[in-house]
Each structure stands twice: as structure tokens, then as C-alpha cells.
Design a protein around this motif. Structure first.
Motif, short mmCIF file in Angstrom:
data_model
loop_
_atom_site.label_atom_id
_atom_site.label_comp_id
_atom_site.label_asym_id
_atom_site.label_seq_id
_atom_site.Cartn_x
_atom_site.Cartn_y
_atom_site.Cartn_z
N THR A 1 28.69 35.20 31.24
CA THR A 1 27.79 34.04 31.16
C THR A 1 26.77 34.17 32.29
O THR A 1 25.59 33.94 32.09
CB THR A 1 28.60 32.73 31.30
N HIS A 2 27.28 34.56 33.46
CA HIS A 2 26.41 34.92 34.58
C HIS A 2 26.59 36.42 34.80
O HIS A 2 27.67 36.88 35.16
CB HIS A 2 26.77 34.11 35.83
N ALA A 3 25.50 37.16 34.56
CA ALA A 3 25.59 38.62 34.48
C ALA A 3 25.75 39.28 35.85
O ALA A 3 25.97 40.49 35.93
CB ALA A 3 24.35 39.17 33.78
N ASP A 4 25.64 38.49 36.94
CA ASP A 4 25.87 39.04 38.28
C ASP A 4 27.28 38.68 38.78
O ASP A 4 27.53 38.68 39.98
CB ASP A 4 24.80 38.53 39.26
N GLU A 5 28.19 38.36 37.83
CA GLU A 5 29.56 38.01 38.19
C GLU A 5 30.50 38.99 37.48
O GLU A 5 31.08 38.67 36.43
CB GLU A 5 29.83 36.54 37.82
N PRO A 6 30.63 40.22 38.03
CA PRO A 6 31.28 41.30 37.28
C PRO A 6 32.78 41.12 37.01
O PRO A 6 33.29 41.78 36.11
CB PRO A 6 31.02 42.55 38.13
N LEU B 1 34.59 32.97 32.03
CA LEU B 1 35.01 33.62 33.28
C LEU B 1 33.83 33.76 34.24
O LEU B 1 32.85 34.44 33.94
CB LEU B 1 35.59 35.00 32.97
N HIS B 2 33.96 33.11 35.39
CA HIS B 2 32.88 33.10 36.39
C HIS B 2 33.36 33.62 37.74
O HIS B 2 34.56 33.83 37.94
CB HIS B 2 32.36 31.67 36.58
N GLU B 3 32.39 33.74 38.67
CA GLU B 3 32.71 34.03 40.06
C GLU B 3 31.87 33.13 40.96
O GLU B 3 30.82 32.63 40.55
CB GLU B 3 32.36 35.49 40.39
N GLY B 4 32.34 32.96 42.20
CA GLY B 4 31.59 32.13 43.14
C GLY B 4 31.62 32.73 44.53
O GLY B 4 32.42 33.62 44.84
ZN LIG Z 1 29.01 31.77 37.13
#
Ligand SMILES: [Zn+2]
Length: 397
Positions: free
Chosen positions: A82-87, A214-217
Motif C-alpha cells: 500500500t506504501h511502496a517504501d515499506e518493504p 501490511l505497513h511499516e512505521g
Molecule cells: Zn504505511
């Protein structure tokens, strides 16, 4: 103007043109699709445009991998990228597609949910355009490291203020290209809303029972190593967190605040009364504001001296021992996917079972590249499947 001045002027124009051409050639490499090699678990490959035809031929169209088990069961939608910079999100989804199998029910995977986000990056943040994973046989696999927002060439210019549909919540203008503010989506909205509408249609047509985004922060952000769900999925989220603890993995269990509109878990959960919708976050220093050297190794190795110091001073919200390598983050996600299936059965009686799927320990032992298939000896140039909207104005009639 003298002849010499004129010559200098033309030389400056020529040099800037040369740099522009070289930079453009470099930039457009990100418009080509990544090589994804489906493994034994994939039973059908579709496109998001099969659910929302207006996306066909645009950068918003993306691959949809269906993994159907032999035994009947429920349907699980996994949204990576969903956010392409969150591998850790798209990497876990790619491991499902390339390596895993499903024994019961169906798992539908979108590893590059926001494909338009993969077609550009944040050069001013020193973010890499590509990251690579070495495989045990010495070959490697390379994927695009994109951006949090969609490509502005599909939606330009950004408004001063983005007003979320349909709740009219106000966000900063750039957020109009953030896929996770665009839900539930609409067919005639912004480009991000049209992509979100594709996911809505997929949910409707495939009768999805459970969805995870699935995301990252960043490490200094309080909502990390956390699982958050639609208010209806509260029990499921708590049970999944307990299940994770059986593997010594701490994860926060939260309820998605009803005042934070446009998120996949809240909006899809509101729209589909039988859907259990969740979001989760791992810890990614590449997104952090106090990180040091930023290169193609940081998103994979997750080692950063400034965060080491911040952890010593007690400023971080998650354990930082050994940094936050991608194998650890993806390992957590693989364990979480299994925990969610256990919790779904407990709470609703609906069943989804993976066949082959690596555990957290497996990822820590083998690394990420181990779970990707070998690249073909001579990979074909994928070419440009789609061009950004602004570009299409010049190339199509
Ligand atoms: Zn995200």
C-alpha cells in the motif's frame, strides 16, 4: 551579447539537457513492472482492472494472485505495498506468492497494492530506487523501492487541502495521493480513490472474510510492532496478539480510531459487515527522521547508529537490539499471518490454513532471498506496460 557569452549560454543549455535526458532515462526505469515469479501455491493470476476496468492501461493496475487450497474455507485478502517504501509489507506478500501454499480456503495477495507508488521514489530523502536480495545460489532478486504516495503524473496538481470522501475529513494536499486515505474509494474520484474502489470491488466480488494491510512505521513513532483492527475485529486482534506471544513476539493490539478516516481497515470494515479488517506495522528506520546514512542497504539491514543512540537514551517505542533488519520484520509478518488465521477460526469459526509458510525463526535463519524463486538466466525486459497519465496525453490519441 558577445559571441563568447552566446557560446557559454548554449553550452550551459546543452549540459542541462544532457543531465535531464540521463535523469529521465534513469527515472523511467521505475515504470517497468518488477519480476514476480509465482510459486506452487498460486492458482490464478488476475489484475485489479478485472474488478475495476477503468484502471486498465494505467499505473494503478496491479497483479492479483489467488492461492486456493484443496479444502474449502474462508477468503483472506493480503494487501502488501500500500506504501511502496515499506518493504516488510510487500516483501511478506511476495514470499506468499513465490514460496507459500494454502491448504484450506483462499488467500488473495496484492504484493504491490499501490502500483503507482512503485513507479517513483523520494530522491530528496536519499531513498534508493531499487533494493536487492541475495539468494543462496549466488543470484539475486531486485525490486523497486517506491514511495508512500502515488505518482503525481497520475494526479496533478495536489490540492491545498485534501478532503476525504465521503467523511469530509481534511488532510494536507499531498495526502490525496496516499492510498491509505482513499478508502472506501469511488469510481469517479481521485486516482487513489479509483484504485481503492478497485479493492472495494475485489472485496465485494470475492466475498473476503478477513483482510490485512501490511505497513511499516518509523522507530520514533508510537504505533509500531502493532496490529490495529476495525472495532468489530477487536477480539480477533487481541487473540492474534496472544498467539504471537506464544512465539515470543510482542505486538500491540489496538482499535482503529473511528475519527481517522480513509484507512483500509476502518472503511472496508464499515462497508462490509462480515469482513474482519486489520492493519499492522513493523519498524523501518528508512522512514525515520533521525536516521543517518540512507542507501540501498538501510531498508534491508536496518542498522543505523543514530537509532542505536536513540534506543540507548530510551526514546524509541520498540526494542532496537540488533537494529531492525528486514528478515526480522518480514518474519514477524509471516508469523502474524498465521496468528490471524488461528484467531479467525477461534472468533468466527471460519477457516483458512496455510500449507507451506515460513515462521519468524525460518526468516531469521535463512534470510529473505532464500524465499524468492531463482531469476531466469536471461531476464526479459518487461517494457512499459503502462505510462503515467501526463505521458499518455502525448503518446495516445
Ligand atoms: Zn504505511
Amino acid at each position: 551579447m558577445t559571441i563568447n557569452h552566446r557560446k557559454t549560454g548554449w553550452a550551459a543549455v546543452a549540459v542541462s539537457l544532457l543531465f535531464s535526458v540521463l535523469l529521465t532515462l534513469n527515472y523511467v526505469q521505475m515504470w517497468k513492472d518488477d519480476l514476480i515469479i509465482p510459486g506452487p501455491g498460486v492458482t490464478e493470476v488476475k489484475w485489479l482492472s478485472d474488478y475495476e476496468p477503468s484502471l486498465r492501461g494505467t499505473l494503478g493496475d496491479t497483479r492479483v494472485f489467488v492461492m486456493e487450497g484443496k479444502e474449502p474455507g474462508a477468503t483472506f485478502l493480503v494487501l502488501g505495498g500500500t506504501h511502496a517504501d515499506e518493504p516488510a509489507g510487500w516483501g511478506a506478500a511476495l514470499i506468499l506468492v513465490e514460496h507459500c501454499t494454502v491448504a484450506r480456503g483462499r488467500v488473495i495477495v496484492l504484493p504491490q497494492c499501490s502500483n503507482t507508488g512503485f513507479t517513483h521514489n523520494y530522491p530528496q530523502e536519499a531513498h534508493p530506487q531499487f533494493i536487492s536480495f541475495p539468494r543462496p545460489d549466488g543470484t539475486k532478486r531486485t525490486f523497486r523501492h517506491g514511495s508512500r504516495t502515488g505518482n503525481s503524473a497520475e494526479h496533478w496538481p495536489d490540492p491545498e487541502v485534501f478532503i476525504q470522501y465521503p467523511h469530509k475529513q481534511k488532510y494536507s494536499g499531498e495526502e490525496c495521493r496516499n492510498p491509505n486515505r482513499a478508502y472506501p474509494g469511488r469510481p469517479d474520484g481521485t486516482f487513489a480513490e479509483r484504485v481503492a474502489y478497485g479493492i472495494q470491488q475485489l472485496n465485494r466480488k470475492e466475498k473476503v472474510d478477513m483482510q490485512i494491510d501490511l505497513h511499516e512505521g518509523q522507530p520514533e513513532y508510537p504505533f509500531i510492532n502493532a496490529l490495529s483492527g476495525h472495532p468489530r475485529a477487536q477480539d480477533l486482534v487481541s487473540l492474534a496478539a496472544l498467539e504471537m506471544q506464544m512465539y515470543d513476539l510482542d505486538i500491540g493490539a489496538e482499535v482503529s480510531p473511528p475519527s481517522f478516516r480513509g484507512l483500509s481497515n476502518l472503511e472496508m470494515g464499515d462497508m462490509f459487515p462480515d469482513l474482519m479488517a486489520m492493519t499492522s506495522e513493523t519498524v523501518n528506520p528508512t522512514q525515520g527522521k533521525i536516521r543517518g546514512i540512507t542507501d540501498e542497504f538501510l531498508p534491508v539491514d536496518g542498522i543505523d547508529a543514530f537509532y542505536d543512540r536513540a534506543a540507548q537514551l530510551g526514546y524509541l517505542f520498540a526494542p532496537w537490539e540488533g537494529g531492525s533488519p528486514l528478515k526480522k520484520r518480514i518474519g514477524r509478518n509471516m508469523q502474524e499471518l498465521q496468528a490471524l488465521c488461528v484467531a479467525l477460526k477461534e472468533v468466527t469459526g471460519k477457516e483458512i490454513e496455510f500449507g507451506r509458510i515460513p515462521s519468524y525463526e525460518d526468516l531469521m535463519t535463512n534470510g529473505v532471498g532464500y524465499y524468492f524463486n531463482p531469476p531466469p538466466a536471461e531476464p526479459a525486459d518487461p517494457g512499459f506496460r503502462a505510462l503515467p497519465g501526463v505521458w499518455r496525453l502525448f503518446t495516445q490519441r
